[in-house]
Design an enzyme around this catalytic site. Sequence first.
Site, PDB file in Angstrom:
ATOM      1  N   GLY A 167       0.816  -1.218   0.000  1.00  0.00           N
ATOM      2  CA  GLY A 167       0.000   0.000   0.000  1.00  0.00           C
ATOM      3  C   GLY A 167       0.842   1.258   0.000  1.00  0.00           C
ATOM      4  N   GLU A 209       2.759  -8.234  -1.433  1.00  0.00           N
ATOM      5  CA  GLU A 209       1.555  -8.834  -0.838  1.00  0.00           C
ATOM      6  C   GLU A 209       1.497 -10.330  -1.073  1.00  0.00           C
ATOM      7  OE1 GLU A 209       1.637  -6.110  -2.767  1.00  0.00           O
ATOM      8  OE2 GLU A 209       0.277  -4.554  -1.999  1.00  0.00           O
TER       9      GLU A 209
HETATM   10  N1  DAK Z   1       2.363  -3.595   9.018  1.00  0.00           N
HETATM   11  C1  DAK Z   1       2.538  -3.547  10.350  1.00  0.00           C
HETATM   12  N2  DAK Z   1       3.736  -3.400  10.961  1.00  0.00           N
HETATM   13  C2  DAK Z   1       4.805  -3.305  10.177  1.00  0.00           C
HETATM   14  C3  DAK Z   1       4.711  -3.335   8.774  1.00  0.00           C
HETATM   15  C4  DAK Z   1       3.411  -3.487   8.176  1.00  0.00           C
HETATM   16  N3  DAK Z   1       3.225  -3.487   6.846  1.00  0.00           N
HETATM   17  N4  DAK Z   1       5.957  -3.239   8.264  1.00  0.00           N
HETATM   18  C5  DAK Z   1       6.779  -3.122   9.315  1.00  0.00           C
HETATM   19  N5  DAK Z   1       6.106  -3.156  10.466  1.00  0.00           N
HETATM   20  C6  DAK Z   1       6.629  -3.081  11.817  1.00  0.00           C
HETATM   21  C7  DAK Z   1       7.335  -4.354  12.216  1.00  0.00           C
HETATM   22  O1  DAK Z   1       6.430  -5.345  12.646  1.00  0.00           O
HETATM   23  C8  DAK Z   1       8.216  -3.863  13.331  1.00  0.00           C
HETATM   24  O2  DAK Z   1       7.439  -3.709  14.499  1.00  0.00           O
HETATM   25  P1  DAK Z   1       7.998  -4.242  15.930  1.00  0.00           P
HETATM   26  O3  DAK Z   1       8.290  -5.679  15.756  1.00  0.00           O
HETATM   27  O4  DAK Z   1       9.226  -3.409  16.178  1.00  0.00           O
HETATM   28  O5  DAK Z   1       6.882  -3.933  16.883  1.00  0.00           O
HETATM   29  C9  DAK Z   1       8.603  -2.462  12.864  1.00  0.00           C
HETATM   30  O6  DAK Z   1       7.626  -2.095  11.900  1.00  0.00           O
HETATM   31  C10 DAK Z   1       9.958  -2.429  12.199  1.00  0.00           C
HETATM   32  O7  DAK Z   1       9.958  -3.408  11.177  1.00  0.00           O
HETATM   33  P2  DAK Z   1      11.083  -4.542  11.053  1.00  0.00           P
HETATM   34  O8  DAK Z   1      11.656  -4.862  12.398  1.00  0.00           O
HETATM   35  O9  DAK Z   1      10.480  -5.654  10.289  1.00  0.00           O
HETATM   36  O10 DAK Z   1      12.181  -3.765  10.216  1.00  0.00           O
HETATM   37  P3  DAK Z   1      13.218  -4.396   9.192  1.00  0.00           P
HETATM   38  O11 DAK Z   1      14.134  -3.297   8.865  1.00  0.00           O
HETATM   39  O12 DAK Z   1      13.819  -5.657   9.735  1.00  0.00           O
HETATM   40  O13 DAK Z   1      12.375  -4.813   7.921  1.00  0.00           O
HETATM   41  C11 DAK Z   1      10.700  -4.425   6.179  1.00  0.00           C
HETATM   42  C12 DAK Z   1      11.731  -3.797   7.148  1.00  0.00           C
HETATM   43  C13 DAK Z   1       9.937  -3.299   5.516  1.00  0.00           C
HETATM   44  C14 DAK Z   1      11.480  -5.213   5.089  1.00  0.00           C
HETATM   45  C15 DAK Z   1       9.778  -5.396   6.949  1.00  0.00           C
HETATM   46  O14 DAK Z   1       9.257  -4.660   8.055  1.00  0.00           O
HETATM   47  C16 DAK Z   1       8.632  -5.893   6.119  1.00  0.00           C
HETATM   48  O15 DAK Z   1       8.807  -6.820   5.318  1.00  0.00           O
HETATM   49  N6  DAK Z   1       7.438  -5.316   6.343  1.00  0.00           N
HETATM   50  C17 DAK Z   1       6.220  -5.764   5.664  1.00  0.00           C
HETATM   51  C18 DAK Z   1       6.215  -5.307   4.233  1.00  0.00           C
HETATM   52  C19 DAK Z   1       4.958  -5.779   3.506  1.00  0.00           C
HETATM   53  O16 DAK Z   1       4.718  -6.996   3.396  1.00  0.00           O
HETATM   54  N7  DAK Z   1       4.140  -4.856   3.009  1.00  0.00           N
HETATM   55  C20 DAK Z   1       2.923  -5.163   2.329  1.00  0.00           C
HETATM   56  C21 DAK Z   1       1.824  -5.173   3.342  1.00  0.00           C
HETATM   57  S1  DAK Z   1       0.288  -5.730   2.681  1.00  0.00           S
HETATM   58  C22 DAK Z   1      -6.680  -3.152   0.918  1.00  0.00           C
HETATM   59  C23 DAK Z   1      -5.910  -2.595  -0.044  1.00  0.00           C
HETATM   60  C24 DAK Z   1      -4.536  -2.708   0.023  1.00  0.00           C
HETATM   61  C25 DAK Z   1      -3.926  -3.400   1.065  1.00  0.00           C
HETATM   62  C26 DAK Z   1      -4.709  -3.945   2.024  1.00  0.00           C
HETATM   63  C27 DAK Z   1      -6.080  -3.826   1.953  1.00  0.00           C
HETATM   64  N8  DAK Z   1      -8.064  -3.031   0.796  1.00  0.00           N
HETATM   65  C28 DAK Z   1      -8.616  -2.245  -0.270  1.00  0.00           C
HETATM   66  C29 DAK Z   1      -8.927  -3.571   1.750  1.00  0.00           C
HETATM   67  C30 DAK Z   1      -2.488  -3.474   1.090  1.00  0.00           C
HETATM   68  C31 DAK Z   1      -1.807  -4.504   1.622  1.00  0.00           C
HETATM   69  C32 DAK Z   1      -0.397  -4.369   1.955  1.00  0.00           C
HETATM   70  O17 DAK Z   1       0.232  -3.348   1.799  1.00  0.00           O
END
Ligand code: DAK
Length: 258
Positions: free
Chosen positions: A109, A132
């Site tokens: 997002g 995603e």
């Molecule tokens: N959500 C929640 N928390 C998150 C997060 C996220 N997307 N990304 C990072 N954080 C949090 C981590 O959990 C961590 O929290 P604590 O453990 O310290 O409490 C903190 O941020 C720092 O992250 P990291 O410790 O993981 O930091 P790193 O440097 O090790 O890694 C990273 C950074 C960006 C590579 C990693 O955090 C990561 O892979 N994050 C997730 C990335 C991801 O998968 N993004 C896509 C999300 S799904 C919808 C439309 C659209 C969407 C949904 C609904 N509708 C129309 C209904 C969209 C969906 C998405 O975007």
Amino acid sequence: MAYETITVDISDDIALITLNRPDALNALNPQLLSELADALDAADTNDKARCIILTGSDKAFAAGADITEMADKSFVDVVTNPLFGDSFERIERIQKPIIAAVSGYALGGGCELAMACDFIIASDTAKFGQPEINLGVIAGLGGSQRLTRLVGKSKSMDMHLTGRFMDATEAESAGLVSRVVPAKKLLDEARAAAGKIAEKSQLAVKAAKDVVNRSYETTLSEGIRYEKAVFQSLFATEDQTEGMAAFKEKREAQFRDR
Ligand code: DAK
């Protein structure tokens, strides 16, 4: 207005909106997107803001939708109660130019939010992705459509299917971002670009944004027809007279947005 998940600063004709959920790498949740839509709407109608910059932190523009807030939702939940209401549609309707100034992660997002802005200036630390697929879902805020239009099918498929990240250099060569600058200079560069835009006739700026966006929504011949009509309409403005007179008189134009 007091916001909890963003900050807003309006100065020098520029509204600078900063995503501010540092503990979650600016992950998008309903409150953040709703506050962002409110702040953008306010900037859109505020004469003191002639261009908008949307940015995040050095580490993350936004790391995607908040996964922790989505994890327990069911199919029925997301169908009957869309996660973000109409916030994203409100953001897409803003008429003033929005520059995304992206440093660090712009994922899921977050990448979709950056692409919904008018153009992206990236720092050399920026990383873009639509990961995603790693969560068992797909893009949901326009990523499959916007990224494909920006970088073409092959690279878009690669990003959506493998979930890999694209660095700033690749993003620039692929056409996702307009320029890449050293991280320390990101906001200066965005401000300089916004300042240039702020100097122009805001009638012409609005028209330019409108016609470029139209190219995504229509055929080439209809788009060209539309552009011609909008071009002609600008000859009803004082700013067209002033802009062309200033050129002939070898002086700076004084636009009055009329
Ligand atoms: N959500 C929640 N928390 C998150 C997060 C996220 N997307 N990304 C990072 N954080 C949090 C981590 O959990 C961590 O929290 P604590 O453990 O310290 O409490 C903190 O941020 C720092 O992250 P990291 O410790 O993981 O930091 P790193 O440097 O090790 O890694 C990273 C950074 C960006 C590579 C990693 O955090 C990561 O892979 N994050 C997730 C990335 C991801 O998968 N993004 C896509 C999300 S799904 C919808 C439309 C659209 C969407 C949904 C609904 N509708 C129309 C209904 C969209 C969906 C998405 O975007």
